[in-house]
Design a protein around this motif. Structure first.
Motif, PDB file in Angstrom:
ATOM      1  N   CYS A  62      -9.543   4.778  -7.069  1.00 35.00           N
ATOM      2  CA  CYS A  62      -8.514   5.849  -7.112  1.00 35.00           C
ATOM      3  C   CYS A  62      -7.525   5.893  -8.482  1.00 35.00           C
ATOM      4  O   CYS A  62      -7.011   4.818  -8.675  1.00 35.00           O
ATOM      5  CB  CYS A  62      -7.464   5.530  -6.055  1.00 35.00           C
ATOM      6  N   ALA A  63      -8.066   6.387  -9.512  1.00 37.00           N
ATOM      7  CA  ALA A  63      -7.514   6.301 -10.813  1.00 37.00           C
ATOM      8  C   ALA A  63      -6.085   6.623 -10.891  1.00 37.00           C
ATOM      9  O   ALA A  63      -5.513   6.214 -11.803  1.00 37.00           O
ATOM     10  CB  ALA A  63      -8.348   7.385 -11.815  1.00 37.00           C
ATOM     11  N   MET A  64      -5.696   7.405  -9.921  1.00 31.98           N
ATOM     12  CA  MET A  64      -4.152   7.717  -9.972  1.00 31.98           C
ATOM     13  C   MET A  64      -3.678   7.685  -8.434  1.00 31.98           C
ATOM     14  O   MET A  64      -4.019   8.764  -7.590  1.00 31.98           O
ATOM     15  CB  MET A  64      -3.885   9.225 -10.523  1.00 31.98           C
ATOM     16  N   ALA A  65      -3.166   6.688  -8.088  1.00 35.98           N
ATOM     17  CA  ALA A  65      -2.378   6.467  -6.796  1.00 35.98           C
ATOM     18  C   ALA A  65      -1.299   7.346  -6.404  1.00 35.98           C
ATOM     19  O   ALA A  65      -0.587   7.632  -7.514  1.00 35.98           O
ATOM     20  CB  ALA A  65      -2.464   5.024  -6.215  1.00 35.98           C
ATOM     21  N   TRP A  66      -0.872   7.554  -5.219  1.00 38.01           N
ATOM     22  CA  TRP A  66       0.196   8.355  -4.745  1.00 38.01           C
ATOM     23  C   TRP A  66       0.669   7.549  -3.472  1.00 38.01           C
ATOM     24  O   TRP A  66      -0.025   6.998  -2.830  1.00 38.01           O
ATOM     25  CB  TRP A  66       0.449   9.838  -4.970  1.00 38.01           C
ATOM     26  N   GLY A  67       2.053   8.220  -3.094  1.00 38.66           N
ATOM     27  CA  GLY A  67       2.644   7.524  -1.529  1.00 38.66           C
ATOM     28  C   GLY A  67       3.901   7.074  -1.655  1.00 38.66           C
ATOM     29  O   GLY A  67       4.377   6.981  -0.600  1.00 38.66           O
ATOM     30  N   ALA A  68       4.362   6.804  -3.037  1.00 40.70           N
ATOM     31  CA  ALA A  68       5.640   6.247  -3.053  1.00 40.70           C
ATOM     32  C   ALA A  68       6.683   7.305  -3.406  1.00 40.70           C
ATOM     33  O   ALA A  68       7.986   6.955  -3.079  1.00 40.70           O
ATOM     34  CB  ALA A  68       5.740   5.314  -4.200  1.00 40.70           C
ATOM     35  N   GLU A  69       6.335   8.402  -3.875  1.00 38.24           N
ATOM     36  CA  GLU A  69       7.256   9.525  -4.382  1.00 38.24           C
ATOM     37  C   GLU A  69       7.936   9.984  -3.067  1.00 38.24           C
ATOM     38  O   GLU A  69       7.362   9.969  -1.845  1.00 38.24           O
ATOM     39  CB  GLU A  69       6.518  10.663  -5.227  1.00 38.24           C
TER      40      GLU A  69
ATOM     41  N   HIS B 265      17.923   7.510  -6.092  1.00 39.08           N
ATOM     42  CA  HIS B 265      17.461   6.145  -6.624  1.00 39.08           C
ATOM     43  C   HIS B 265      17.179   5.013  -5.679  1.00 39.08           C
ATOM     44  O   HIS B 265      15.950   4.282  -5.892  1.00 39.08           O
ATOM     45  CB  HIS B 265      18.549   5.755  -7.766  1.00 39.08           C
ATOM     46  N   ASP B 266      18.136   4.873  -4.896  1.00 38.22           N
ATOM     47  CA  ASP B 266      17.962   3.486  -4.058  1.00 38.22           C
ATOM     48  C   ASP B 266      16.788   3.736  -3.088  1.00 38.22           C
ATOM     49  O   ASP B 266      15.914   2.886  -2.794  1.00 38.22           O
ATOM     50  CB  ASP B 266      19.186   3.402  -3.040  1.00 38.22           C
ATOM     51  N   GLU B 267      16.611   4.887  -2.689  1.00 38.77           N
ATOM     52  CA  GLU B 267      15.301   5.313  -1.844  1.00 38.77           C
ATOM     53  C   GLU B 267      14.040   5.030  -2.496  1.00 38.77           C
ATOM     54  O   GLU B 267      12.874   4.712  -1.835  1.00 38.77           O
ATOM     55  CB  GLU B 267      15.623   6.686  -1.165  1.00 38.77           C
TER      56      GLU B 267
ATOM     57  N   SER C 236      10.911   2.233  -2.258  1.00 35.47           N
ATOM     58  CA  SER C 236       9.663   2.934  -1.674  1.00 35.47           C
ATOM     59  C   SER C 236       8.575   2.358  -3.057  1.00 35.47           C
ATOM     60  O   SER C 236       7.521   2.054  -2.909  1.00 35.47           O
ATOM     61  CB  SER C 236       9.798   4.299  -1.933  1.00 35.47           C
ATOM     62  N   TYR C 237       8.873   2.425  -4.259  1.00 34.21           N
ATOM     63  CA  TYR C 237       8.215   1.975  -5.260  1.00 34.21           C
ATOM     64  C   TYR C 237       7.931   0.438  -5.243  1.00 34.21           C
ATOM     65  O   TYR C 237       6.664  -0.107  -5.456  1.00 34.21           O
ATOM     66  CB  TYR C 237       8.539   2.619  -6.577  1.00 34.21           C
ATOM     67  N   GLU C 238       9.162  -0.076  -5.097  1.00 33.74           N
ATOM     68  CA  GLU C 238       8.956  -1.741  -5.010  1.00 33.74           C
ATOM     69  C   GLU C 238       8.087  -1.983  -3.626  1.00 33.74           C
ATOM     70  O   GLU C 238       7.217  -3.174  -4.189  1.00 33.74           O
ATOM     71  CB  GLU C 238      10.456  -2.108  -4.658  1.00 33.74           C
TER      72      GLU C 238
END
Length: 294
Positions: free
Chosen positions: A92-99, A112-114, A118-120
């Motif tokens: 998967c060359a570009m993952a998503w799911g944290a946005e 920002h906190d949310e 999510s990205y952490e």
């Protein structure tokens, strides 16, 4: 001017299976998928495709077709789908799911906190799956100045750089057009994204340069790529106008753009992100891969 070659003649004369298409001389009709399976790719471009453009094709079926066409990635998928890709020898060359969303991004401190939480949580998952690109978005302006939004993005994203650098995962902010498809989106010009990257000052933050979107917003695609390639982690395609096939029906000449990308020394993926208008979307996908295989 009509192409003087018949389909049969064109197929017969395809040196190495791809010379006619790769040189930009497109066949008068879209090839059927079965006729394209013998095409041999050159290997200078790593090919990917965005799943959302093929919503009517199950992931298992698309994975099998992609593998047969010589693609090595299906992208814009989250952790639940990565095992299916792995089963078929794809990444998967570009993952998503944290946005959070395209409109609610790092330019607004109230998210920002949310977003950081999510990205952490997602960055280690991306790394553990052997992936290295994770998409992110600026968000919409909502009356905010571009300067303020850039500063806010930098503050929020800098909070993630330690984790991203530890796991060698690149957060890739997508450049989108705010003229046609994503009204009010802030990261809508390459120069803005590059300045943000300079403020963050980390190899783990770069831009997803969407050729379709940037042709609409600013044009001058090849010069922009050459001047800013060090800040670009990934590329997306799409025909202008309409975001359909990248063939002779649209205004960009993709073989020249792909050669410019290769000439920068880029070793990453090019993701096909056009919406097929033909009755055979897999044939359109294969045709576009061959067009880009310079």
């Amino acid at each position: 001017m009509k192409n003087q070659f018949s389909r049969r003649t064109a197929l017969k004369n395809m040196a190495g299976g791809a010379a006619v298409l790769a040189s930009g001389m497109l066949l008068p009709e879209r090839l059927q998928a079965a006729e394209l399976l013998e095409v041999r790719l050159k290997g200078r471009i790593k090919h990917s495709v965005c799943k959302w453009c093929y919503k009517d094709i199950p992931l298992e079926e698309l994975a099998k077709a992609a593998k047969g066409m010589g693609l090595s990635s299906i992208e814009l998928l989250g952790p639940d789908d990565w095992p299916t890709l792995k089963k078929h020898g794809l990444t998967c060359a570009m993952a998503w799911g944290a946005e959070k969303s395209l409109t609610e991004g790092f330019n607004d401190p109230k998210y920002h906190d949310e977003l950081v939480a999510s990205y952490e949580a997602m960055i280690p998952k991306v790394a553990n799956a052997g992936l290295n690109n994770l998409i992110c978005f600026s968000g919409n302006r909502n009356g905010m100045s571009d300067e303020e939004g850039m500063k806010n993005c930098a503050v929020g994203l800098k909070r993630l750089m330690k984790t991203a650098e530890k796991h060698k995962v690149t957060l890739s902010m997508e450049l989108l057009n705010s003229k046609v498809n994503h009204k009010d989106y802030m990261c809508d010009h390459t120069a803005w994204g590059v300045e943000l990257a300079k403020m963050i000052d980390s190899d783990q933050f770069k831009l997803l340069y969407d050729i379709y979107h940037m042709q609409i917003m600013e044009g001058d695609v090849i010069r922009t790529i050459k001047d800013n390639h060090t800040y670009i982690s990934h590329y997306h395609t799409g025909g202008v106008p309409g975001r359909n096939e990248i063939d002779e029906t649209q205004e960009l000449f993709y073989p020249a753009i792909m050669r410019a990308i290769v000439d920068t020394g880029y070793k990453g993926f090019v993701g096909q992100e056009f919406i097929p208008a033909s009755k055979d979307p897999l044939a359109s996908l294969k045709q576009s891969v061959v067009i880009c295989d310079v």
